[in-house]
Design a protein around this motif. Structure first.
Motif, PDB file in Angstrom:
ATOM      1  N   TRP A  35     -83.906  15.654  29.955  1.00 50.11           N
ATOM      2  CA  TRP A  35     -82.808  16.388  29.339  1.00 50.11           C
ATOM      3  C   TRP A  35     -83.354  17.504  28.456  1.00 50.11           C
ATOM      4  O   TRP A  35     -82.888  18.652  28.509  1.00 50.11           O
ATOM      5  N   VAL A  36     -84.359  17.181  27.658  1.00 48.31           N
ATOM      6  CA  VAL A  36     -84.940  18.178  26.752  1.00 48.31           C
ATOM      7  C   VAL A  36     -85.593  19.308  27.554  1.00 48.31           C
ATOM      8  O   VAL A  36     -85.480  20.487  27.201  1.00 48.31           O
ATOM      9  N   VAL A  37     -86.283  18.965  28.634  1.00 48.84           N
ATOM     10  CA  VAL A  37     -86.938  19.984  29.462  1.00 48.84           C
ATOM     11  C   VAL A  37     -85.908  20.988  29.989  1.00 48.84           C
ATOM     12  O   VAL A  37     -86.091  22.211  29.891  1.00 48.84           O
ATOM     13  N   GLY A  38     -84.818  20.480  30.555  1.00 48.17           N
ATOM     14  CA  GLY A  38     -83.774  21.371  31.053  1.00 48.17           C
ATOM     15  C   GLY A  38     -83.176  22.223  29.950  1.00 48.17           C
ATOM     16  O   GLY A  38     -82.918  23.428  30.134  1.00 48.17           O
ATOM     17  N   TYR A  39     -82.984  21.641  28.795  1.00 55.56           N
ATOM     18  CA  TYR A  39     -82.395  22.340  27.647  1.00 55.56           C
ATOM     19  C   TYR A  39     -83.299  23.467  27.179  1.00 55.56           C
ATOM     20  O   TYR A  39     -82.861  24.602  26.989  1.00 55.56           O
ATOM     21  N   VAL A  40     -84.583  23.157  26.993  1.00 57.66           N
ATOM     22  CA  VAL A  40     -85.524  24.136  26.449  1.00 57.66           C
ATOM     23  C   VAL A  40     -85.729  25.302  27.425  1.00 57.66           C
ATOM     24  O   VAL A  40     -85.773  26.468  27.020  1.00 57.66           O
ATOM     25  N   LEU A  41     -85.827  25.018  28.708  1.00 59.65           N
ATOM     26  CA  LEU A  41     -86.118  26.061  29.688  1.00 59.65           C
ATOM     27  C   LEU A  41     -85.017  27.113  29.781  1.00 59.65           C
ATOM     28  O   LEU A  41     -85.289  28.281  30.080  1.00 59.65           O
ATOM     29  N   PHE A  42     -83.779  26.726  29.502  1.00 54.90           N
ATOM     30  CA  PHE A  42     -82.662  27.632  29.787  1.00 54.90           C
ATOM     31  C   PHE A  42     -81.964  28.178  28.543  1.00 54.90           C
ATOM     32  O   PHE A  42     -80.996  28.935  28.674  1.00 54.90           O
ATOM     33  N   GLU A  43     -82.445  27.862  27.337  1.00 60.51           N
ATOM     34  CA  GLU A  43     -81.763  28.356  26.145  1.00 60.51           C
ATOM     35  C   GLU A  43     -81.833  29.869  26.005  1.00 60.51           C
ATOM     36  O   GLU A  43     -80.822  30.538  25.779  1.00 60.51           O
ATOM     37  N   VAL A  44     -83.040  30.422  26.097  1.00 56.28           N
ATOM     38  CA  VAL A  44     -83.178  31.877  25.967  1.00 56.28           C
ATOM     39  C   VAL A  44     -82.444  32.609  27.089  1.00 56.28           C
ATOM     40  O   VAL A  44     -81.674  33.548  26.826  1.00 56.28           O
ATOM     41  N   MET A  70     -84.779  30.998  20.766  1.00 56.41           N
ATOM     42  CA  MET A  70     -86.183  30.585  20.624  1.00 56.41           C
ATOM     43  C   MET A  70     -86.318  29.447  19.624  1.00 56.41           C
ATOM     44  O   MET A  70     -87.038  28.468  19.849  1.00 56.41           O
ATOM     45  N   GLN A  71     -85.631  29.590  18.488  1.00 55.88           N
ATOM     46  CA  GLN A  71     -85.724  28.558  17.463  1.00 55.88           C
ATOM     47  C   GLN A  71     -85.292  27.201  18.003  1.00 55.88           C
ATOM     48  O   GLN A  71     -85.964  26.190  17.807  1.00 55.88           O
ATOM     49  N   ILE A  72     -84.182  27.197  18.718  1.00 57.64           N
ATOM     50  CA  ILE A  72     -83.660  25.930  19.212  1.00 57.64           C
ATOM     51  C   ILE A  72     -84.523  25.402  20.350  1.00 57.64           C
ATOM     52  O   ILE A  72     -84.708  24.183  20.492  1.00 57.64           O
ATOM     53  N   SER A  73     -85.106  26.305  21.157  1.00 50.22           N
ATOM     54  CA  SER A  73     -86.021  25.861  22.212  1.00 50.22           C
ATOM     55  C   SER A  73     -87.257  25.194  21.620  1.00 50.22           C
ATOM     56  O   SER A  73     -87.657  24.107  22.035  1.00 50.22           O
ATOM     57  N   ILE A  74     -87.872  25.873  20.640  1.00 50.56           N
ATOM     58  CA  ILE A  74     -89.049  25.297  19.985  1.00 50.56           C
ATOM     59  C   ILE A  74     -88.668  24.006  19.274  1.00 50.56           C
ATOM     60  O   ILE A  74     -89.398  23.010  19.312  1.00 50.56           O
ATOM     61  N   GLY A  75     -87.505  24.020  18.635  1.00 51.96           N
ATOM     62  CA  GLY A  75     -87.056  22.822  17.937  1.00 51.96           C
ATOM     63  C   GLY A  75     -86.872  21.650  18.866  1.00 51.96           C
ATOM     64  O   GLY A  75     -87.280  20.524  18.554  1.00 51.96           O
ATOM     65  N   ASN A  76     -86.307  21.913  20.031  1.00 54.06           N
ATOM     66  CA  ASN A  76     -86.017  20.814  20.942  1.00 54.06           C
ATOM     67  C   ASN A  76     -87.250  20.257  21.629  1.00 54.06           C
ATOM     68  O   ASN A  76     -87.183  19.173  22.230  1.00 54.06           O
ATOM     69  N   LEU A  77     -88.381  20.967  21.551  1.00 56.23           N
ATOM     70  CA  LEU A  77     -89.625  20.365  22.013  1.00 56.23           C
ATOM     71  C   LEU A  77     -89.956  19.131  21.183  1.00 56.23           C
ATOM     72  O   LEU A  77     -90.578  18.188  21.667  1.00 56.23           O
ATOM     73  N   PHE A  85     -75.182  25.717  21.813  1.00 54.84           N
ATOM     74  CA  PHE A  85     -75.540  25.806  20.398  1.00 54.84           C
ATOM     75  C   PHE A  85     -76.083  27.179  20.020  1.00 54.84           C
ATOM     76  O   PHE A  85     -75.564  27.820  19.085  1.00 54.84           O
ATOM     77  N   PRO A  86     -77.130  27.697  20.700  1.00 55.97           N
ATOM     78  CA  PRO A  86     -77.605  29.032  20.319  1.00 55.97           C
ATOM     79  C   PRO A  86     -76.556  30.105  20.535  1.00 55.97           C
ATOM     80  O   PRO A  86     -76.490  31.084  19.790  1.00 55.97           O
ATOM     81  N   GLY A  87     -75.701  29.909  21.548  1.00 55.31           N
ATOM     82  CA  GLY A  87     -74.650  30.879  21.804  1.00 55.31           C
ATOM     83  C   GLY A  87     -73.645  30.953  20.673  1.00 55.31           C
ATOM     84  O   GLY A  87     -73.246  32.043  20.241  1.00 55.31           O
ATOM     85  N   VAL A  88     -73.225  29.804  20.158  1.00 53.39           N
ATOM     86  CA  VAL A  88     -72.231  29.789  19.082  1.00 53.39           C
ATOM     87  C   VAL A  88     -72.832  30.319  17.782  1.00 53.39           C
ATOM     88  O   VAL A  88     -72.156  31.031  17.027  1.00 53.39           O
ATOM     89  N   VAL A  89     -74.095  29.997  17.508  1.00 56.44           N
ATOM     90  CA  VAL A  89     -74.739  30.522  16.295  1.00 56.44           C
ATOM     91  C   VAL A  89     -74.745  32.048  16.325  1.00 56.44           C
ATOM     92  O   VAL A  89     -74.431  32.717  15.331  1.00 56.44           O
ATOM     93  N   PHE A  90     -75.101  32.616  17.482  1.00 60.94           N
ATOM     94  CA  PHE A  90     -75.061  34.079  17.617  1.00 60.94           C
ATOM     95  C   PHE A  90     -73.625  34.598  17.514  1.00 60.94           C
ATOM     96  O   PHE A  90     -73.352  35.598  16.843  1.00 60.94           O
ATOM     97  N   TYR A  91     -72.707  33.927  18.157  1.00 61.76           N
ATOM     98  CA  TYR A  91     -71.291  34.323  18.170  1.00 61.76           C
ATOM     99  C   TYR A  91     -70.729  34.415  16.748  1.00 61.76           C
ATOM    100  O   TYR A  91     -70.087  35.412  16.377  1.00 61.76           O
ATOM    101  N   LEU A  92     -70.991  33.417  15.922  1.00 68.66           N
ATOM    102  CA  LEU A  92     -70.474  33.421  14.555  1.00 68.66           C
ATOM    103  C   LEU A  92     -71.103  34.529  13.724  1.00 68.66           C
ATOM    104  O   LEU A  92     -70.473  35.060  12.807  1.00 68.66           O
ATOM    105  N   SER A  93     -72.351  34.888  14.047  1.00 70.73           N
ATOM    106  CA  SER A  93     -73.010  35.966  13.299  1.00 70.73           C
ATOM    107  C   SER A  93     -72.356  37.317  13.561  1.00 70.73           C
ATOM    108  O   SER A  93     -72.588  38.267  12.803  1.00 70.73           O
TER     109      SER A  93
END
Length: 472
Positions: free
Chosen positions: A69-78, A382-389, A131-139
């Motif tokens: 699950w983490v692998v799929g998440y990290v690979l596609f966040e950016v 990137m932050q969330i990808s690195i974090g999810n490692l 998650f990264p999408g909503v963080v950017f969206y709110l900004s």
């Protein structure tokens, strides 16, 4: 306050407008994240309802699925945040929710171990953009000083999901035998269908950006534009460029934001994935363990909101990451040093009460401090990808052979929390030094901080500009 904002504020009640934005923007994305977190973490509840036995898995094979699950998440966040920047929130956020709801529902009918692995991997892929999408969206809607509180409210859905998940799993578990299905299958199917229904409705609930939002009047759009114009880059017309992606990749501070999340994600992921098992191994029955997951998450929800309010009022980030991380350290020390069930259970409460509020502020920090839009979108991902490692490592620590005390998992979590305090302290020092350097440059060039400078000119350099002040 500039003349433009002063004149507009005479016509617009700013507090009332913020309440309007909160009411319109936060409920749909918060609900989606609650369901997202529920669909990723309910595998821990399903384990207690017979998942491992029915699929003929070993304990270590179960852990492999968590890691995938983490692998799929990290690979596609950016890539997902790049797609968001190229499309729109109203299209992208509901669409990825439909995708993961489909995968989550189908997980309830898997028949073998390869099916389990595929379902976990593609669930991670589908959930990676939210998650990264909503963080950017709110900004793109709120001033920098307002963003982290909204991100914390959004993230608090994770702790609510944990609390609801325990109650739902306890109730759905009683459906074992209905339709010839065991209880864990109904957990996946019913919670997945719930997500699907919410995702379909969210095409109507999610808005794009202030310039096109249907619920705003022309005057409100103008006022939002003005207040963001004097605060951030949110209203600039910035087209996508790969050079701005490279800016994020080359910025050491972006990597430190990622490391800050990495060191908190390992204990957070491991706690949310294994809390039912941890409590079960303290000596409580499976049904009792499902219900006993509720208090730690409920208390974590209260702490997340309360600490976010304190952080907003003091306009400080780093101290309100480090202090909750210290609270979580106390929880793991209790878990490592005590064998009595009641005392160890208190340790899980301390751990949850510290992990969730610290994570909420960590993930909002780059949204506050990174400027250019594309750079910020990539930096968030990137932050969330690195974090999810960290989650990938954490998913392998609570191994069957370390049961029931789980010294390995608790010990590594404690070590990571201490590292988090060190990393956040280092980032605090780096940002403070940058602000001092920029202050000297402003004085030498006769510049004013962004809040006083007025409209950003074409020469604005993003967060490298001396007028941009980092939030500490």
């Amino acid at each position: 306050m500039s003349g433009g904002i002063l004149e507009a504020s005479c016509r617009i009640n700013e507090k009332a407008l913020l309440r309007k934005l909160d009411f319109r923007l936060l409920p749909p994305v918060t609900l989606l994240y609650l369901l997202c977190f529920l669909d990723r973490s309910n595998v821990g509840n399903a384990r207690l309802e017979g998942l491992v036995d029915d699929i003929n898995m070993t304990g270590d094979q179960y852990l492999t699925g968590l890691t995938l699950w983490v692998v799929g998440y990290v690979l596609f966040e950016v890539p997902c945040n790049i797609v968001l920047k190229k499309t729109s929130p109203r299209f992208w956020l509901p669409t990825i929710a439909i995708a993961w709801a489909t995968v989550a529902t189908l997980a309830g009918v898997i028949q073998n171990y390869p099916g389990y692995l595929l379902s976990r991997f593609f669930l991670g892929v589908a959930e990676s953009g939210l998650f990264p999408g909503v963080v950017f969206y709110l900004s793109m809607w709120y001033k920098r000083s307002e963003q982290h509180y909204r991100v914390a409210l959004f993230f608090s859905a994770a702790s609510l999901a944990g609390a609801f998940g325990g109650v739902l799993a306890w109730g759905i578990g009683h459906m074992r035998g209905v339709g010839g299905y065991n209880g864990w299958r109904w957990i996946f199917i019913l919670e997945g269908l719930l997500t699907f229904a919410a995702a379909a409705l969210s095409y109507l609930w999610v808005y794009n950006y202030p310039s096109t939002a249907e619920f705003l009047t022309a005057e409100e759009r103008e006022f939002i534009h003005l207040r963001l114009e004097y605060d951030s880059d949110a209203v600039r017309d910035e087209s996508f460029a790969w050079a701005n992606v490279l800016k994020a990749l080359k910025d050491p501070k972006v990597w430190l934001y990622g490391l800050g999340l990495h060191t908190i994600s390992l204990p957070l992921f491991s706690l949310t994935l294994f809390l039912p098992t941890i409590i079960n191994k303290l000596g409580y029955s499976a049904a009792s363990a499902q219900l006993l997951t509720v208090p730690p998450y409920a208390i974590a929800f209260i702490f997340t909101i309360s600490i976010a309010v304190l952080s907003e009022r003091t306009n400080r980030r780093a101290p309100f990451i480090m202090l909750p991380a210290g609270l979580a350290c106390i929880g793991y020390i209790i878990l490592l040093s005590q064998s009595r069930p009641g005392v160890s259970y208190v340790g899980t409460i301390f751990a949850a009460a510290g992990l969730f509020p610290a994570t909420a502020i960590v993930v909002s920090w780059p949204a506050n401090n990174v400027s250019g839009q594309t750079k910020r979108a990539v930096a968030n991902a990137m932050q969330i990808s690195i974090g999810n490692l960290g989650g990938a490592i954490g998913s392998q620590l609570y191994r069957t052979e370390t049961s029931p005390r789980f010294f390995l998992g608790h010990g590594v979590a404690l070590g990571y929390l201490l590292a988090n305090i060190a990393v956040v302290g280092l980032l605090w020092m780096v940002l403070k030094r940058e602000n001092v350097r920029k202050e000297r440059e402003r004085e030498s060039r006769g510049l004013s901080p962004l809040e006083e400078a007025g409209t950003l000119d074409s020469g604005f350099l993003g967060d490298e500009d001396p007028r941009w002040i980092f939030q500490l």
